[in-house]
Scaffold this active site. Structure first.
Site, short mmCIF file in Angstrom:
data_model
loop_
_atom_site.label_atom_id
_atom_site.label_comp_id
_atom_site.label_asym_id
_atom_site.label_seq_id
_atom_site.Cartn_x
_atom_site.Cartn_y
_atom_site.Cartn_z
N ALA A 138 10.62 -0.38 -5.86
CA ALA A 138 10.30 1.17 -5.76
C ALA A 138 9.24 1.48 -4.94
CB ALA A 138 9.78 1.42 -7.17
N GLU A 186 6.26 -6.69 -10.82
CA GLU A 186 6.04 -5.52 -11.18
C GLU A 186 4.65 -6.05 -12.13
OE1 GLU A 186 9.06 -6.04 -10.98
OE2 GLU A 186 10.24 -4.25 -10.42
N GLY A 229 12.09 -3.15 -7.79
CA GLY A 229 13.34 -2.36 -7.82
C GLY A 229 14.60 -2.75 -6.86
N GLU A 271 16.40 -5.20 -8.69
CA GLU A 271 17.11 -4.61 -9.66
C GLU A 271 18.36 -3.95 -9.12
OE1 GLU A 271 13.39 -2.72 -11.13
OE2 GLU A 271 14.25 -3.04 -13.01
N1 3HC Z 1 6.15 0.97 -2.06
C1 3HC Z 1 5.38 1.55 -1.14
N2 3HC Z 1 4.85 1.00 -0.08
C2 3HC Z 1 4.92 -0.43 0.04
C3 3HC Z 1 5.63 -1.14 -0.76
C4 3HC Z 1 6.22 -0.57 -1.95
N3 3HC Z 1 6.73 -1.15 -2.75
N4 3HC Z 1 5.45 -2.59 -0.64
C5 3HC Z 1 4.90 -2.57 0.58
N5 3HC Z 1 4.20 -1.38 1.06
C6 3HC Z 1 3.59 -0.88 2.12
C7 3HC Z 1 2.26 -1.44 2.27
O1 3HC Z 1 1.42 -0.67 1.49
C8 3HC Z 1 2.00 -1.64 3.52
O2 3HC Z 1 1.52 -0.21 4.02
P1 3HC Z 1 0.53 -0.18 5.22
O3 3HC Z 1 1.12 -0.74 6.35
O4 3HC Z 1 0.19 1.45 5.30
O5 3HC Z 1 -0.86 -0.98 4.95
C9 3HC Z 1 3.27 -1.95 4.15
O6 3HC Z 1 4.32 -1.48 3.29
C10 3HC Z 1 3.32 -3.35 4.45
O7 3HC Z 1 3.10 -4.03 3.25
P2 3HC Z 1 2.38 -5.42 3.70
O8 3HC Z 1 1.33 -5.56 4.39
O9 3HC Z 1 2.13 -5.88 2.35
O10 3HC Z 1 3.40 -6.40 4.51
P3 3HC Z 1 3.93 -7.98 4.12
O11 3HC Z 1 4.81 -8.27 5.28
O12 3HC Z 1 2.61 -8.73 4.05
O13 3HC Z 1 4.34 -8.04 2.62
C11 3HC Z 1 6.08 -7.47 0.84
C12 3HC Z 1 5.71 -7.46 2.46
C13 3HC Z 1 6.05 -8.91 0.27
C14 3HC Z 1 7.02 -6.63 0.44
C15 3HC Z 1 4.73 -6.79 0.08
O14 3HC Z 1 4.30 -5.71 0.65
C16 3HC Z 1 4.97 -6.68 -1.53
O15 3HC Z 1 4.77 -7.53 -2.32
N6 3HC Z 1 5.14 -5.31 -1.76
C17 3HC Z 1 5.13 -4.97 -3.12
C18 3HC Z 1 6.29 -5.38 -3.80
C19 3HC Z 1 6.42 -4.84 -5.20
O16 3HC Z 1 5.50 -4.99 -5.99
N7 3HC Z 1 7.58 -4.49 -5.48
C20 3HC Z 1 7.83 -3.67 -6.77
C21 3HC Z 1 7.34 -2.25 -6.87
S1 3HC Z 1 7.31 -1.62 -8.53
C22 3HC Z 1 9.12 -1.31 -8.99
O17 3HC Z 1 9.76 -1.90 -8.10
C23 3HC Z 1 9.22 -0.70 -10.25
C24 3HC Z 1 10.80 -0.71 -10.63
O18 3HC Z 1 10.69 -1.95 -11.31
C25 3HC Z 1 10.82 0.56 -11.36
#
Ligand code: 3HC
Ligand code: NAI
Length: 678
Positions: free
Chosen positions: A66, A128, A105, A108
């Protein structure tokens, strides 16, 4: 990064509709993406010539989750759970074509699809929990149904991803594609399954598990989960998947998700997610500044820090030349590096050939001149200004032009060290934390004359060796150790006034710290600094050191330790405390836990405010990152400055004033304006 014109496009390949997302950098499932996918699914439903749908992403990854930046803002329809549901209820087969990281997400969405095809390098996960949440778009209900309850608990409870190959074995992935032929393989797969009926939907499966599985999982991870709300919520939801019909399970998941989403823990953990990424950005330096190439590293000192620091580079494939003064110290240092690698290999986390590869990159030497071809030289000799100046003076003559010269000093003035060279622009601090091969934090200390490209190169190197780097200014103890000082000072004073080491430590551990101030002293060594003058007995620490109570290493320090290193209070220590208290004329009294918090944690916030005022940290969130990754501040409390915002600056100022502390003007300002640090 520039956004493309339309984040979602569709392509027809015969009777297959391919929905393509292009939402850099990570294809987060923001509103535009959700709207576009929803439209694509509807387009397929309305068109008789379409028999199946493929969902795929352009760029570096399948949906990585998400869009976290949308959390806490008014929701825009379709919500992710509804979108996943509409994909799953599609009357035409939908195939997820996955590369990169299908996280949260994103995973999912893949679970809502009827089939999943992935390249072998892809990863699947529900991280998450690391944001204080749970997969709230049906993930907790679908994962156990498709991949089994045990794996669902692992994935949701711990948040670490698994490779596509493992996902395939678990049934989460139906087919592996060629690494370079995902799109074609997915379209071919769609062609094969387009007429298969009934359409396989995960919601129609059941999840079964023996009831004790959940308790066993809780117990096995009790230490890891301590203090966190989200792991338990994830476990309860997965358990619900084994007990409730699908729709009721989804409702339960929603309730639990909402509780977490509006709680402080998730807010804190999301804050740290962004804080960590923000920390990498240096104000006033263009992100595209040309960096100095770092192909070879020199390490001076093979002691506790030198060895650990070297391992970071060796593990990243960067050769290291390590210098010591005497052969036995050199042998001891390199021996410990090998032993550490072998211990990792014994745990199965490294292959024997990787150990040899890393060790093969290490060149031990007694000759400082062997560092002449190094691009980055890090000094980790004794913490003594004269010794450091001498080393840097010599380095100045040996290092090649443009080499970056760094000191790992904990407290000393980087500008003074830099002044012992003719090239202060190439000098900075790289303050690693012990054990340096494990701890994620790196304070990058910017001297008055440090060149911009030197600083930017250091930040880039930090990323390569997988550290979280924070820029600090030159001041006593930089960010972390500077804030530790008032805490340790007050903890010692509290002992004299009637608190016990166990009471103070317990308050800190209950707060969520891995250990309290006295447990930390016992681990680090009560004798640190005392050996310089063993006749000196000026305080409780000196008195303990003088009778061999050096901490865990001698089996006794502030506590007595049994052979399993379990601590117990010591009558001997209490007597020493009482004697010092009597000598100082302090009157002993009952100390409340609240007072311990005010005097040991509020004082840290106060110091943090001073650090910000003096511009020794770029931003409050950098201070939070330092404490989370360098000292084990509980991530669910978001770091000291985020926590200060939760407590309220006003309350903190009152607490500090109650005990007669001088309050930092910035903190007072925040209190008066009801402002926040973050
Ligand atoms: N939403 C918004 N922005 C995000 C994002 C997300 N889910 N994931 C990454 N970004 C942004 C980062 O903030 C970063 O922004 P910036 O360049 O402005 O600093 C940019 O994307 C690049 O991210 P990384 O520097 O972390 O890039 P990497 O290549 O090192 O890693 C990744 C990529 C493994 C995808 C890592 O970004 C990550 O782990 N992201 C989060 C994944 C996550 O937690 N997903 C679950 C979200 S909650 C959810 O889905 C709820 C649902 O169940 C309802
Ligand atoms: P240590 O005493 O374990 O190691 C220092 C090593 O440097 C010794 O092996 C010594 O023989 C060697 N050495 C001294 N002078 C030398 C020279 N001129 N040339 C080559 N080698 C030389 O000390 P430790 O703990 O590794 O600390 C090193 C530095 O790192 C200090 O500045 C310390 O403040 C800093 N630091 C220490 C941390 C810790 O937890 N131990 C944490 C962060 C920083």
């Amino acid at each position: 990064m520039e956004k493309p014109m339309s984040v979602i496009t569709t392509e027809r390949h015969g009777d297959i509709l391919v929905i393509i997302s292009n939402n850099p950098p990570v294809n987060a499932l923001g509103a535009e993406v959700r709207i576009g996918i929803d439209k694509g699914i509807k387009e397929a439903a309305a068109d008789d010539s379409i028999k199946a749908v493929v969902i795929r992403c352009d760029g570096r990854t399948f949906f990585a989750g998400a869009d976290i930046t949308e959390f806490g803002k008014p929701p825009v329809e379709p919500w992710l759970p509804a979108l996943v549901e509409s994909i799953e209820l599609s009357e035409k087969p939908v195939i997820a074509a996955v590369h990169g990281t299908a996280l949260g997400g994103g995973c999912e969405v893949a679970l809502g699809c009827h089939y999943r095809i992935a390249v072998p390098s892809a990863q699947f996960g529900t991280p998450e929990v690391k944001l204080g949440l749970l997969p709230g778009a049906g993930g907790t209900q679908r994962l156990p149904r498709v991949a089994g309850v045990e794996l669902a608990l692992e994935l949701t409870g711990k948040g670490d991803p698994i490779p596509a190959t493992k996902a395939k074995e678990a049934g989460l992935v139906d087919r592996l594609a060629g690494e370079d032929s995902l799109v074609a393989d997915a379209i071919a797969f769609a062609g094969e399954v387009k007429d298969v009926r009934p359409i396989p939907r995960i919601r129609d499966k059941t999840a079964t598990a023996s009831p004790e599985l959940f308790e066993t999982f809780r117990k096995a991870n009790a230490k890891r989960f301590r203090g966190f709300d989200a792991p338990e919520a994830n476990i309860k939801c997965v358990e619900a998947a084994t007990k409730l019909p699908f729709a009721e399970g989804l409702d339960f998941e929603r309730q639990e998700f909402t509780k977490l989403m509006f709680g402080t823990q998730s807010a804190a953990m999301r804050h740290i997610f962004f804080a960590e990424r923000k920390a990498a950005k240096i104000d006033g330096i263009a992100p595209d500044i040309a960096l100095r190439p770092i192909r070879k590293v020199g390490m001076i000192g093979a002691g506790t820090m030198g060895g650990g620091i070297s391992m970071n580079f060796l593990s990243a494939g960067i050769p290291v030349t390590i210098v010591e003064m005497k052969q036995d110290a050199l042998d001891r240092g390199t021996g410990i590096i090998r032993k550490n690698y072998e211990a990792t290999a014994a745990k199965g986390r490294m292959k024997p050939e990787q150990v040899e590869k890393a060790m093969g990159l290490l060149t031990p030497t007694l000759n400082l001149e062997d560092l002449a071809d190094c691009d980055l030289i890090i000094e980790a000799v004794f913490e003594n200004m004269d010794v450091k100046k001498e080393v840097f003076g010599k380095l100045d003559k040996i290092a090649k032009p443009g080499a970056i010269l760094a000191s790992n000093t904990s407290y000393l003035n980087i500008d003074e060290i830099a002044a012992s060279t003719s090239r202060p622009q190439d000098v900075l601090g790289l303050h690693f934390f012990s054990p340096a091969n494990v701890m994620k934090l790196l304070e990058v200390v910017r001297g008055a004359k440090t060149a911009d490209d030197v600083l930017a190169t250091a930040m880039d190197v930090a990323k390569k060796i997988r550290k979280v780097a924070v820029v600090a200014g030159v001041c006593d103890g930089f960010i972390g150790n500077r804030m530790l000082k008032p805490r340790q000072f007050e903890a010692m004073k509290l002992l004299m006034e009637g608190a016990t080491p166990s009471q103070i430590d317990k308050v800190h551990v209950d707060f969520g710290m891995p250990m309290g101030p006295f447990q930390m002293s016992d681990l680090a060594g009560v004798d640190i600094g005392w050996h310089r003058d063993p006749t000196r007995i000026e305080n409780i620490r000196d008195a303990l050191a003088a009778i061999g109570r050096w901490g865990q290493k001698t089996g006794k320090g502030f506590y007595d330790y049994d052979e399993k290193r379990n601590p117990s209070p010591s009558a001997e220590v209490q007597k020493i405390i009482d004697d010092f208290a009597a000598k100082s004329g302090a009157t002993k009294r009952e100390i409340s836990d609240e007072e311990i918090i005010e005097r040991t944690l509020y004082t840290m916030v106060n110091e943090g405010a001073l650090i910000l005022e003096e511009e020794m940290a770029q931003r409050a969130s950098d201070i939070d990152v330092v404490w989370i990754y360098g000292y084990g501040w509980p991530i669910y409390r978001g770091g000291p400055m985020f926590w200060a915002d939760l407590e309220g600056a006003d309350k903190i100022v009152k607490g500090l004033e109650k005990h007669g502390f001088e309050v930092a003007p910035l903190l007072k300002e925040k209190a008066a304006a009801k402002g926040r640090f973050n």
